[in-house]
Design a protein around this motif. Sequence first.
Motif, PDB file in Angstrom:
ATOM      1  N   VAL A  41       0.820  -1.217   0.000  1.00 14.36           N
ATOM      2  CA  VAL A  41       0.000   0.000   0.000  1.00 14.36           C
ATOM      3  C   VAL A  41       0.850   1.262   0.000  1.00 14.36           C
ATOM      4  CG1 VAL A  41      -1.985  -1.065   1.075  1.00 14.36           C
ATOM      5  CG2 VAL A  41      -0.229  -0.042   2.504  1.00 14.36           C
ATOM      6  N   GLY A  42       2.153   1.117   0.174  1.00 10.83           N
ATOM      7  CA  GLY A  42       2.983   2.317   0.184  1.00 10.83           C
ATOM      8  C   GLY A  42       4.439   1.966  -0.001  1.00 10.83           C
ATOM      9  N   ARG A  43       5.239   3.013  -0.109  1.00  6.85           N
ATOM     10  CA  ARG A  43       6.678   2.841  -0.234  1.00  6.85           C
ATOM     11  C   ARG A  43       7.344   3.536   0.942  1.00  6.85           C
ATOM     12  NH1 ARG A  43       9.070  -0.548  -4.283  1.00  6.85           N
ATOM     13  NH2 ARG A  43       7.295  -1.090  -5.597  1.00  6.85           N
ATOM     14  N   SER A  44       8.468   2.991   1.368  1.00  6.09           N
ATOM     15  CA  SER A  44       9.052   3.548   2.578  1.00  6.09           C
ATOM     16  C   SER A  44       9.746   4.874   2.291  1.00  6.09           C
ATOM     17  CB  SER A  44      10.011   2.555   3.219  1.00  6.09           C
ATOM     18  OG  SER A  44      11.216   2.500   2.513  1.00  6.09           O
ATOM     19  N   PHE A  45       9.968   5.635   3.358  1.00  5.98           N
ATOM     20  CA  PHE A  45      10.376   7.021   3.280  1.00  5.98           C
ATOM     21  C   PHE A  45      11.739   7.195   2.638  1.00  5.98           C
ATOM     22  CE2 PHE A  45      12.039  10.894   5.386  1.00  5.98           C
ATOM     23  CZ  PHE A  45      11.095  11.785   4.934  1.00  5.98           C
TER      24      PHE A  45
ATOM     25  N   HIS B 190       8.489   3.990   9.924  1.00  9.11           N
ATOM     26  CA  HIS B 190       8.047   5.214   9.260  1.00  9.11           C
ATOM     27  C   HIS B 190       9.214   5.944   8.619  1.00  9.11           C
ATOM     28  CE1 HIS B 190       5.549   8.633   8.384  1.00  9.11           C
ATOM     29  NE2 HIS B 190       6.293   9.440   9.099  1.00  9.11           N
ATOM     30  N   ASN B 191      10.346   5.970   9.319  1.00 10.52           N
ATOM     31  CA  ASN B 191      11.504   6.724   8.826  1.00 10.52           C
ATOM     32  C   ASN B 191      12.636   5.841   8.328  1.00 10.52           C
ATOM     33  OD1 ASN B 191      10.618   9.479   9.476  1.00 10.52           O
ATOM     34  ND2 ASN B 191      10.629   8.724  11.558  1.00 10.52           N
ATOM     35  N   ASP B 192      12.400   4.537   8.215  1.00 11.93           N
ATOM     36  CA  ASP B 192      13.453   3.625   7.766  1.00 11.93           C
ATOM     37  C   ASP B 192      14.706   3.703   8.638  1.00 11.93           C
ATOM     38  OD1 ASP B 192      12.008   2.511   5.753  1.00 11.93           O
ATOM     39  OD2 ASP B 192      13.093   3.450   4.091  1.00 11.93           O
ATOM     40  N   VAL B 193      14.530   3.699   9.944  1.00  6.54           N
ATOM     41  CA  VAL B 193      15.695   3.698  10.843  1.00  6.54           C
ATOM     42  C   VAL B 193      15.914   2.272  11.326  1.00  6.54           C
ATOM     43  CG1 VAL B 193      16.692   4.628  12.955  1.00  6.54           C
ATOM     44  CG2 VAL B 193      15.155   6.042  11.566  1.00  6.54           C
ATOM     45  N   THR B 194      17.165   1.800  11.173  1.00  5.43           N
ATOM     46  CA  THR B 194      17.475   0.416  11.540  1.00  5.43           C
ATOM     47  C   THR B 194      18.296   0.363  12.826  1.00  5.43           C
ATOM     48  OG1 THR B 194      19.536   0.411  10.321  1.00  5.43           O
ATOM     49  CG2 THR B 194      17.548  -0.217   9.103  1.00  5.43           C
ATOM     50  N   ILE B 195      18.420  -0.839  13.356  1.00  2.00           N
ATOM     51  CA  ILE B 195      19.277  -1.031  14.537  1.00  2.00           C
ATOM     52  C   ILE B 195      20.679  -0.524  14.222  1.00  2.00           C
ATOM     53  CG2 ILE B 195      20.430  -2.790  15.940  1.00  2.00           C
ATOM     54  CD1 ILE B 195      17.862  -4.397  15.927  1.00  2.00           C
ATOM     55  N   ALA B 196      21.182  -0.858  13.020  1.00  2.35           N
ATOM     56  CA  ALA B 196      22.548  -0.450  12.650  1.00  2.35           C
ATOM     57  C   ALA B 196      22.684   1.070  12.622  1.00  2.35           C
ATOM     58  CB  ALA B 196      22.905  -1.031  11.277  1.00  2.35           C
ATOM     59  N   ASP B 197      21.630   1.777  12.203  1.00 10.27           N
ATOM     60  CA  ASP B 197      21.691   3.252  12.176  1.00 10.27           C
ATOM     61  C   ASP B 197      21.897   3.812  13.578  1.00 10.27           C
ATOM     62  OD1 ASP B 197      21.301   3.507   9.424  1.00 10.27           O
ATOM     63  OD2 ASP B 197      19.119   3.498   9.623  1.00 10.27           O
ATOM     64  N   ILE B 198      21.162   3.263  14.550  1.00  7.63           N
ATOM     65  CA  ILE B 198      21.262   3.775  15.919  1.00  7.63           C
ATOM     66  C   ILE B 198      22.629   3.432  16.499  1.00  7.63           C
ATOM     67  CG2 ILE B 198      20.266   3.670  18.233  1.00  7.63           C
ATOM     68  CD1 ILE B 198      17.594   2.950  16.831  1.00  7.63           C
ATOM     69  N   GLU B 199      23.085   2.219  16.211  1.00 14.14           N
ATOM     70  CA  GLU B 199      24.408   1.838  16.709  1.00 14.14           C
ATOM     71  C   GLU B 199      25.488   2.727  16.107  1.00 14.14           C
ATOM     72  OE1 GLU B 199      23.556  -2.891  17.650  1.00 14.14           O
ATOM     73  OE2 GLU B 199      24.382  -2.303  15.709  1.00 14.14           O
ATOM     74  N   LEU B 200      25.325   3.055  14.845  1.00 15.71           N
ATOM     75  CA  LEU B 200      26.308   3.930  14.184  1.00 15.71           C
ATOM     76  C   LEU B 200      26.292   5.319  14.816  1.00 15.71           C
ATOM     77  CD1 LEU B 200      28.363   4.432  11.915  1.00 15.71           C
ATOM     78  CD2 LEU B 200      26.440   5.095  10.448  1.00 15.71           C
ATOM     79  N   ALA B 201      25.071   5.829  15.058  1.00 12.10           N
ATOM     80  CA  ALA B 201      24.953   7.155  15.673  1.00 12.10           C
ATOM     81  C   ALA B 201      25.663   7.172  17.014  1.00 12.10           C
ATOM     82  CB  ALA B 201      23.481   7.527  15.843  1.00 12.10           C
ATOM     83  N   ARG B 202      25.451   6.122  17.797  1.00 10.84           N
ATOM     84  CA  ARG B 202      26.117   6.020  19.106  1.00 10.84           C
ATOM     85  C   ARG B 202      27.639   5.976  18.914  1.00 10.84           C
ATOM     86  NH1 ARG B 202      29.232   5.849  22.651  1.00 10.84           N
ATOM     87  NH2 ARG B 202      29.619   4.127  24.057  1.00 10.84           N
ATOM     88  N   HIS B 203      28.069   5.220  17.912  1.00  9.31           N
ATOM     89  CA  HIS B 203      29.493   5.084  17.626  1.00  9.31           C
ATOM     90  C   HIS B 203      30.094   6.444  17.258  1.00  9.31           C
ATOM     91  CE1 HIS B 203      33.133   2.986  16.493  1.00  9.31           C
ATOM     92  NE2 HIS B 203      33.133   3.599  15.312  1.00  9.31           N
TER      93      HIS B 203
END
Lengths: 959, 221, 99
Positions: free
Chosen positions: A8-12, A486-499
Amino acid sequence: MAIGVSVVGRSFKYHRPRGVFSAGVEEPIALIQLGSGPQTQPNMPATAVELSDGLVANSVHCWPNVNRDIGALAQWLSPFMPAGFYYKTFMWPARRWMVYERYIRNAAGLGTAPTEADPDIYDKMHVHCDVLVIGGGPAGLAAALAAGRSGARVIVADQQPEFGGQLLGERLEIDGGPAMAWVAAALDELAGMDEVGLLPRTTAFGYYDHNFVALLERRPIAAAETGRLARECLWKVRAKQVVLATGAIERPLIFANNDRPGVMLANAARTYVNRYAVAPGNTVVVFTNNDDAYRTAIVLAEVGVKVPALVDVRAFAPGALREQVSAHGIEVLNGWSVINAHGGRRVRMVDVVALDEAGAAASGSRRSIDCDTVAVSGGWNPAVHLFSQSGGKLRFDNARACFVPDVSVQSERSAGSCAGIFNLDGCLEAGFEVGAAAAADAGFTHGARPKRPRAEAPEEQPMRPLLWVPPPSNGKRFGKHFVDLHNDVTIADIELARHEGYESVELTKRYTTLGMGLDQGKTGNVHGLAVLAEARGNPIPAVGTTTFRPPYTPVSFGALAGRDVGDLYDPSRRTPMHRWHEQAGAVFEDVGQWKRPRYYPRSGETMGDAVDRECLAARHAVGILDASTLGKIDIQGPDAAEFLNRVYTNAWDRLPVGRCRYGLMCTDDGMVFDDGVTARLGDAHYLMSTTSGGAGRVLSWLEEWLQTEWPTLKVYLNSVTESWATASVSGPLARALLAGLTKTDLSADAFPHLGVREAVVAHLPARIFRVSFTGEVSFEISVPARYGMALWTTLMEAGQAYGITPFGTEAMHVLRAEKGYIITGQDTDGSVTPIDLGMDWIVSKKKDFLGRRSLNRVDAMRPDRKQLVGLLTDDPSDVLPEGAQIVGEKLPQPPMPMIGHVTSSYYSANLGRSIALALIKGGRDRIGKTVFAPLVDRTVSAVIVKPGFYDPEGARLHA
Amino acid sequence: MPDRYRRQSPLAHLGLVARASEDQSAEAGVVMAECPFCAQTGLRGDGSLARFGNAVKTVLGIAPPTEPNTVTGPEDFADGARILWLGPDEWLIVGGDVDAEPSGALRLALSDRHAAVVDVSDGRAVIALSGPNARDVLAKGCPLDLHPRAFGPGRCAQTVLAKAHVILHQIDASPSYEIYVHRSFADYLWSWLEDAAGEFGVRISNSRSDRNGLLGGRVTP
Amino acid sequence: MLLIPCPWCGLRDEVEFKYGGEAHNNRPLVPDVHDDTAWAAYLFMKKNPKGLHLERWVHAAGCRRWFNVARDTVSNRIDGSYKIGEKPPAIAAETEESA
């Protein structure tokens, strides 16, 4: 869903295909563009839109359509699009950002805003109640019953078209019968109570100070289209007590490719079957960390949906529920985890792995199970948004890995699952108790204590507070694990941000966009916190949570604007002569909220032509100005003169009755605040005039001094601005004109400049002030406002013989500038003292007044303060723009030191050249010097002169 | 006395008299009328002094109310003046035709003390609003609690209605109200009220008290 | 949106009021005895506390009276209002205790 649509939709960000994930407002991905034309609304969660005949909806964020989306190329680029991608990539060179931005804006964003004006009506309602119940599920309805039976004024709001909340999607029993029958009975009882209001389709979206809660009611489209009913209504509720029964939102478990169409919350799958008779898929794998999803498996199996397996990350299983599940032939895999979903536009198969004994690593045997749907449950998050907005403090419940309300700040109580109570009987009990307590605190107690509704309370096993699948024993995950769909944020994105050093949850949110956007992370926020907490090696409470801000769900601009649109956008204040000005073709100017004629163009005239003509008439014949907007304050009392002494810079003791005087007011910091003429009407009776825009401000400020600092002064102030209509006739023929309409002796000897007379003009009771803002002989004639039009038309008729010309504010500005008279607020800006204006003559040295001490401050006496001067351009036809910066010497290129700015600038037809007033550093010492105004297309040179270009001796004024 | 036919009420330009005589829906939820040319007098003085109240009572037959946000005087405008509480030392006296100059006697009676009597008749328009949905219309723009438990006949309040400052006076429980608004805001507020009342059906009346179909008070159009 | 207790009209919505800044920052009776620094302190230096704040409000759209409010600037909790010339509730209580 019933006809097999899965995408029904495409991701952000990556344009991955997405399906329906939930059955409510928490929906992160199934967003639609609702309606078309001027009424279209972008980004509506499809799962919360009420269907109606003729409804038009389209997918958002895909082109040319949802199944063939060009933007989907982004997913192949995804390895190059880490967290903070835009920040990292488009930083340099900075001036290129303007170019990048255009493309990024096109690629990003979701739905489209309407381009035409919205034809619908939007309303607002203020409402007060004793108890506001937010949420019409079991806890909310129980609370409403308890409160309503006490006689309290109760409002129950629920965001859905039907009351019942979670019960709508369940098959449970209350008081021994179907739960929905209890809901119907409760609604009947509530509807029968005079003081109870039921608001379906109404979302409480903001909880503000002092129990002010904003609700948005969306009316059914059909109702809005019949008659003049508003499409949406914004309810502004002030409640003595609030009961929050906002429920809880299920959250997923995270595994690789957990965004594939077909992955859905377990309770949503159950709701589609129970409430809408729609099967979410043909073959459903259930994946859970808690008991509740077992009920989904049972419901699906009962309606004939194939459930090959129920995967539970817990090593143990709930006894009775497991038996029921097994009885349907469903394989229960305890201590297993789904680790990956296969499939493009629909889930095809999942990989499941046995966990090790500690449940910490996905290291055991591995299987694949064919399926088209995964019903997933990671437990529940209480909907604490409004509680948090109210200022309440949250506590993290480790056993259930969720935030629950802890300390209340306002008069509010949480009941039911939003307070962390996840069983029906507990919700009913809590709702009933809390509803009664809220009513009691609002002053309404029960006589006999009514019976509360009851439900069965089955025994439950604790959930496992695990939110994403354990990694394999080597610790390395593969595939995208989406935290925020909704925003296509993954576990790896958060880990990278922390890094990269983003330790704070607020910074991580903004860097990764976690929890931002339409859904505000309703299903993914706690996961995000948990990932960040683990990356930091802290417990979740130490990481904290981001702020829950209003609105809970998006609110249309229309609802916020209400009726304040079009002609009703802002009041337009009209003088008693407004109609005449309209018919005379006046062009109006906004002065505050007043509509004042700016000029009266004749056919073929430009604004300049009209203003020139009006200016010439006022100096050579007679002009007439509607001066009704000037503020007028009636001042009475034995201390009135002393009061004027304190608020004006000049002295008032010796003003005789029947005379008036110009006065300048400063704030206590010595800066000019307002000015005007004040007349003495009697021994202890004065009439003060203020600027048109300053009337309200001045009265309020005078009252403040009188009431707070000088309460012993015997003075009463009354605003009479609107009681009088005032016409000012000005020019050499003004006296002759007026003499024909009154018996009052107008000769210069009998009625000198600054005289005031009670008179009869055109048979009307009038008051005449001989004051002038033009420098010509002028009479300001005031009559009771009901006679304003009569006065004006009489003057116009009688004035024909004298060539009377109505003039507007623009000519008035030019005429006063020719005389060098200031306009406070135009030639002053709150940083200008009377001395800066060269008005030392009006500043008394003998008495204290507001601002006097400040005029002796070192800063107020600096010789390089900006001072008011006149400017004459070398080219007499060149009119400086107001606001133009002035420099002392012309350099080849900027920067050039600025020494002041132009405050007033006009073409003067009477002088045949341009004139300007300016505030210039040390301006009075520069008189005779040439300065420059560097403009975009030219540099204008001008000579500094004394302000006052016309009749500086004032001979005409006293004629 | 000036020629009365040359005077104009704040809403004269809307042609309400003509509109009121046109055929209108009888089932209107809201009835609106302008009450033109009623005398309004601003009164200031020390309300805690019995002498002050007595002096006013001697002239008007009623004393200024000392309880905040209440009104003294007859319900029916025709039966004499009313006094609205505006502040601890401030009242609004309403009654009689403006050109009868009713404040003169009061000014005289209070001339020997610190008080102020100011004719503000022309300063405000008066709009009568009644009908079963009158309260709903007000609730669209007024933050006051107008529920009968909180606000009833004989109560007045200065507050905000839409974007205008108003004095709101509830006349009876039907409910009917009188709204005092600064003259220059009258056009705006009337337009706003008519717009907000649209969903209930509006009838324009010539009378401040449409219940008995008579022109109220000594007011003539 | 605050609910402000007007000493005369009772609890009213914030839209009816205007804020007037710190209370009890009275104008010196004899301005000339204050040097520039002291005068600037009266004009410009406000307490701006985190917590209890005594402040002026005026019931601008209501009875037009100025009065003082005791408000917590963090939670916006209002502990009460008092008329000009009266002591703030907390200070009044302290005075009573010491008396």
